[in-house]
Scaffold this motif. Sequence first.
Motif, PDB file in Angstrom:
ATOM      1  N   SER A 152       0.811  -1.220   0.000  1.00 21.96           N
ATOM      2  CA  SER A 152       0.000   0.000   0.000  1.00 21.96           C
ATOM      3  C   SER A 152       0.844   1.269   0.000  1.00 21.96           C
ATOM      4  O   SER A 152       0.303   2.367  -0.048  1.00 21.96           O
ATOM      5  CB  SER A 152      -0.927   0.006   1.221  1.00 21.96           C
ATOM      6  OG  SER A 152      -0.201   0.218   2.419  1.00 21.96           O
ATOM      7  N   LYS A 194     -19.571  -1.867  -3.368  1.00 19.42           N
ATOM      8  CA  LYS A 194     -18.795  -1.083  -2.406  1.00 19.42           C
ATOM      9  C   LYS A 194     -19.413  -1.127  -1.011  1.00 19.42           C
ATOM     10  O   LYS A 194     -18.721  -1.359  -0.007  1.00 19.42           O
ATOM     11  CB  LYS A 194     -18.679   0.363  -2.881  1.00 19.42           C
ATOM     12  CG  LYS A 194     -17.865   1.240  -1.936  1.00 19.42           C
ATOM     13  CD  LYS A 194     -17.721   2.654  -2.482  1.00 19.42           C
ATOM     14  CE  LYS A 194     -16.894   3.510  -1.526  1.00 19.42           C
ATOM     15  NZ  LYS A 194     -16.722   4.880  -2.047  1.00 19.42           N
ATOM     16  N   GLN A 210     -11.568  -8.168  -4.085  1.00 20.18           N
ATOM     17  CA  GLN A 210     -11.030  -9.130  -5.040  1.00 20.18           C
ATOM     18  C   GLN A 210     -11.202 -10.555  -4.535  1.00 20.18           C
ATOM     19  O   GLN A 210     -11.473 -11.470  -5.325  1.00 20.18           O
ATOM     20  CB  GLN A 210      -9.556  -8.816  -5.307  1.00 20.18           C
ATOM     21  CG  GLN A 210      -9.354  -7.534  -6.109  1.00 20.18           C
ATOM     22  CD  GLN A 210      -7.913  -7.076  -6.150  1.00 20.18           C
ATOM     23  OE1 GLN A 210      -7.029  -7.736  -5.607  1.00 20.18           O
ATOM     24  NE2 GLN A 210      -7.667  -5.951  -6.791  1.00 20.18           N
ATOM     25  N   LEU A 232     -16.249  -4.125  -7.783  1.00 25.69           N
ATOM     26  CA  LEU A 232     -15.875  -3.353  -6.597  1.00 25.69           C
ATOM     27  C   LEU A 232     -16.742  -2.109  -6.450  1.00 25.69           C
ATOM     28  O   LEU A 232     -17.144  -1.739  -5.339  1.00 25.69           O
ATOM     29  CB  LEU A 232     -14.403  -2.950  -6.671  1.00 25.69           C
ATOM     30  CG  LEU A 232     -13.371  -4.087  -6.628  1.00 25.69           C
ATOM     31  CD1 LEU A 232     -11.963  -3.522  -6.717  1.00 25.69           C
ATOM     32  CD2 LEU A 232     -13.521  -4.916  -5.365  1.00 25.69           C
ATOM     33  N   GLU A 233     -17.061  -1.472  -7.561  1.00 24.86           N
ATOM     34  CA  GLU A 233     -17.902  -0.276  -7.502  1.00 24.86           C
ATOM     35  C   GLU A 233     -19.338  -0.630  -7.136  1.00 24.86           C
ATOM     36  O   GLU A 233     -19.965   0.031  -6.309  1.00 24.86           O
ATOM     37  CB  GLU A 233     -17.854   0.452  -8.852  1.00 24.86           C
ATOM     38  CG  GLU A 233     -16.496   1.073  -9.168  1.00 24.86           C
ATOM     39  CD  GLU A 233     -16.443   1.663 -10.561  1.00 24.86           C
ATOM     40  OE1 GLU A 233     -17.513   1.739 -11.212  1.00 24.86           O
ATOM     41  OE2 GLU A 233     -15.345   2.039 -11.011  1.00 24.86           O
ATOM     42  N   GLN A 288     -13.115  -4.294 -11.358  1.00 23.55           N
ATOM     43  CA  GLN A 288     -13.378  -2.935 -10.890  1.00 23.55           C
ATOM     44  C   GLN A 288     -14.867  -2.620 -10.883  1.00 23.55           C
ATOM     45  O   GLN A 288     -15.370  -1.934  -9.981  1.00 23.55           O
ATOM     46  CB  GLN A 288     -12.632  -1.918 -11.775  1.00 23.55           C
ATOM     47  CG  GLN A 288     -11.134  -1.888 -11.554  1.00 23.55           C
ATOM     48  CD  GLN A 288     -10.757  -1.606 -10.110  1.00 23.55           C
ATOM     49  OE1 GLN A 288     -11.315  -0.735  -9.471  1.00 23.55           O
ATOM     50  NE2 GLN A 288      -9.798  -2.358  -9.594  1.00 23.55           N
ATOM     51  N   GLN A 303      -9.712  -3.070  -1.535  1.00 21.70           N
ATOM     52  CA  GLN A 303      -9.370  -3.715  -2.800  1.00 21.70           C
ATOM     53  C   GLN A 303      -9.142  -5.209  -2.591  1.00 21.70           C
ATOM     54  O   GLN A 303      -9.643  -6.038  -3.355  1.00 21.70           O
ATOM     55  CB  GLN A 303      -8.100  -3.077  -3.388  1.00 21.70           C
ATOM     56  CG  GLN A 303      -8.289  -1.666  -3.900  1.00 21.70           C
ATOM     57  CD  GLN A 303      -8.843  -1.627  -5.318  1.00 21.70           C
ATOM     58  OE1 GLN A 303      -8.862  -2.621  -6.021  1.00 21.70           O
ATOM     59  NE2 GLN A 303      -9.303  -0.460  -5.736  1.00 21.70           N
ATOM     60  N   GLU A 304      -8.384  -5.553  -1.564  1.00 23.70           N
ATOM     61  CA  GLU A 304      -8.058  -6.952  -1.329  1.00 23.70           C
ATOM     62  C   GLU A 304      -9.296  -7.770  -1.004  1.00 23.70           C
ATOM     63  O   GLU A 304      -9.519  -8.844  -1.564  1.00 23.70           O
ATOM     64  CB  GLU A 304      -7.035  -7.074  -0.201  1.00 23.70           C
ATOM     65  CG  GLU A 304      -6.622  -8.518   0.070  1.00 23.70           C
ATOM     66  CD  GLU A 304      -5.578  -8.625   1.159  1.00 23.70           C
ATOM     67  OE1 GLU A 304      -5.034  -9.722   1.332  1.00 23.70           O
ATOM     68  OE2 GLU A 304      -5.317  -7.617   1.836  1.00 23.70           O
ATOM     69  N   GLN A 336      -9.595  -6.978 -15.558  1.00 25.72           N
ATOM     70  CA  GLN A 336      -9.515  -5.890 -14.589  1.00 25.72           C
ATOM     71  C   GLN A 336     -10.775  -5.036 -14.621  1.00 25.72           C
ATOM     72  O   GLN A 336     -11.242  -4.558 -13.577  1.00 25.72           O
ATOM     73  CB  GLN A 336      -8.285  -5.024 -14.884  1.00 25.72           C
ATOM     74  CG  GLN A 336      -7.980  -3.983 -13.813  1.00 25.72           C
ATOM     75  CD  GLN A 336      -7.651  -4.614 -12.463  1.00 25.72           C
ATOM     76  OE1 GLN A 336      -7.147  -5.717 -12.392  1.00 25.72           O
ATOM     77  NE2 GLN A 336      -7.957  -3.894 -11.396  1.00 25.72           N
ATOM     78  N   ARG A 375      -7.972   1.913   1.524  1.00 22.52           N
ATOM     79  CA  ARG A 375      -8.144   1.482   0.140  1.00 22.52           C
ATOM     80  C   ARG A 375      -7.573   0.095  -0.110  1.00 22.52           C
ATOM     81  O   ARG A 375      -8.200  -0.735  -0.764  1.00 22.52           O
ATOM     82  CB  ARG A 375      -7.454   2.489  -0.795  1.00 22.52           C
ATOM     83  CG  ARG A 375      -7.607   2.171  -2.275  1.00 22.52           C
ATOM     84  CD  ARG A 375      -6.728   3.066  -3.130  1.00 22.52           C
ATOM     85  NE  ARG A 375      -5.312   2.821  -2.883  1.00 22.52           N
ATOM     86  CZ  ARG A 375      -4.336   3.354  -3.603  1.00 22.52           C
ATOM     87  NH1 ARG A 375      -4.620   4.200  -4.569  1.00 22.52           N
ATOM     88  NH2 ARG A 375      -3.076   3.079  -3.327  1.00 22.52           N
TER      89      ARG A 375
END
Length: 533
Positions: free
Chosen positions: A173, A453, A415, A449-450, A446, A411-412, A442, A407
């Motif tokens: 990070s 959230k 994923q 993730l969005e 993403q 992210q981790e 990717q 962050r």
Amino acid sequence: MELATTTATAAAAVAYASSPHSRISSPRAVSVSWSSPSLASSSRSLSTSPASCPASTSRRWLPVASTAVELREAAAGSGDSVRVTETPQPGSIVKFSVEVPTSIIQECYQLTLQEYAKRFKVPGFRPGKIIPENILINYVGPNHVQDATIEAILKHTLPQALSSVEDRALEDSVRILTQFDDMRSSFTLDGVFRYDVAVDVAPEVRWLSEDKYKNLKVVVEIDEAVDAEKATEKELQRRHKALGLLRIVADRGLQIGDLVVLDIFAESINSDGSKGEKLSSAESTGFHLDTEQNNNLVPGFLGSLIGIRPGETRSFPIQFPESFEQESLRGVRAQFTVVCKELFYRELPEMDDSLAGKLLPGCNTIAEVRERILERCKEVEKTAIEQATDNAILDQLGKLVEVDVPRALFQEQGQQLYGAKLLQLQAERKLDRDQLASLSSQRSVQAYLEDEKENITRIIKQMLAVGDIFKSENLQYSTELLIKEVENSVAEFKQYNQDYDEDNIKQQVQDVLEAAKVLEWLKENCTIEYVRR
């Protein structure tokens, strides 16, 4: 204490496909990223030609490790040291403004020249012979020497700059905030070198009440679908219906209990009442509707069809509810046109002991069939209630804490959840290789993730609360159980030819085992009320 409420269903989902973790590591073992040309690549490119241009990449990863220069030695030799200003930032980020004194700049500069002298053969100078500084710089190129010196400064000062968070820094990070062009333009051998760097740190779990998780009260609502007695009757009815014969209805319209084949057409209705666009997602031809299994229908749809006869066409408006499963149809007012193609009723055999073996092989009486089905339904009920209880407790824990989620951790965890979802789809054989490759891109990750959230953040808060309780209550699990669960997880990855990191798997298993222990402890130490709907 605020009450938590959740509902159990027969198909209660598993609380976590995976659990959040991000290993805490010393800055000396993590990686640094910044959006700038690669420094290391500029020196590597010199191996072919002194005039060659430095390569560049959009993202540079630099190991943070003390190698040739120990900062402590440099500081001891000159009396100067790196000056670091630490500033906490939102999102569990710590920003460091670093000022490197002239003595360390000179030290890194000299070591850079020594490295170049060892690596390159300068015409006119035998190996091992001292090369004058100006000749070496002209041969290598002033820009390359400057870039390599900047890299050396960063590599050798970052460990000290980040030392205050070495026990809290999240792996991978660390990122340099200062643009490389700015470093380059401000660089001088006899001044102070400045740069900013940031790192995500393990977030603090802040409990909102003084008693934290003590005196926790949870209400679990049990849906009728989980009721073993009612589920048994539905299953018995389903098996009985499967033994029936379909007969064509010729002298009446549709009624509950029938099976009908429909062609369904739909158009949206504009606000002024005029016809809108075609709703392809709501249309179907040759649609088989069992009127006793209509839970997924739009409210009012089945009622509008009662009495319809084969060959008849009906048109009627329907308002899709805001909670409708298909997002594009939520709140849409539609005009349906439905054609009845075929209509059937079931001719069922009499429910007596002669059917027992057909309803459930090995049974001789209806009572025996019912008893064995009830036994299975009680197991399902027990599992569903246990899962709903876990979900209710975790949901309440998430509401009792405040966490500034970093962050890197988001992210981790995101994923991991997405990977678990793909693994499940693959295990269920719902994805071919091309689909899996597309969903693994990717862009797909993403997008997930969005979209997720809020859910990902909620799970992270729950699991951090769990970790805090595990530590506070000194809970433990056996090493044997950890080894067994890791082996099982690795075997599952191998079964579906998935890449895996055994260290990551071990960490995830540890998190899951911690959660299990905490849930077990909370069930014994909190108030749980079950309410049937």
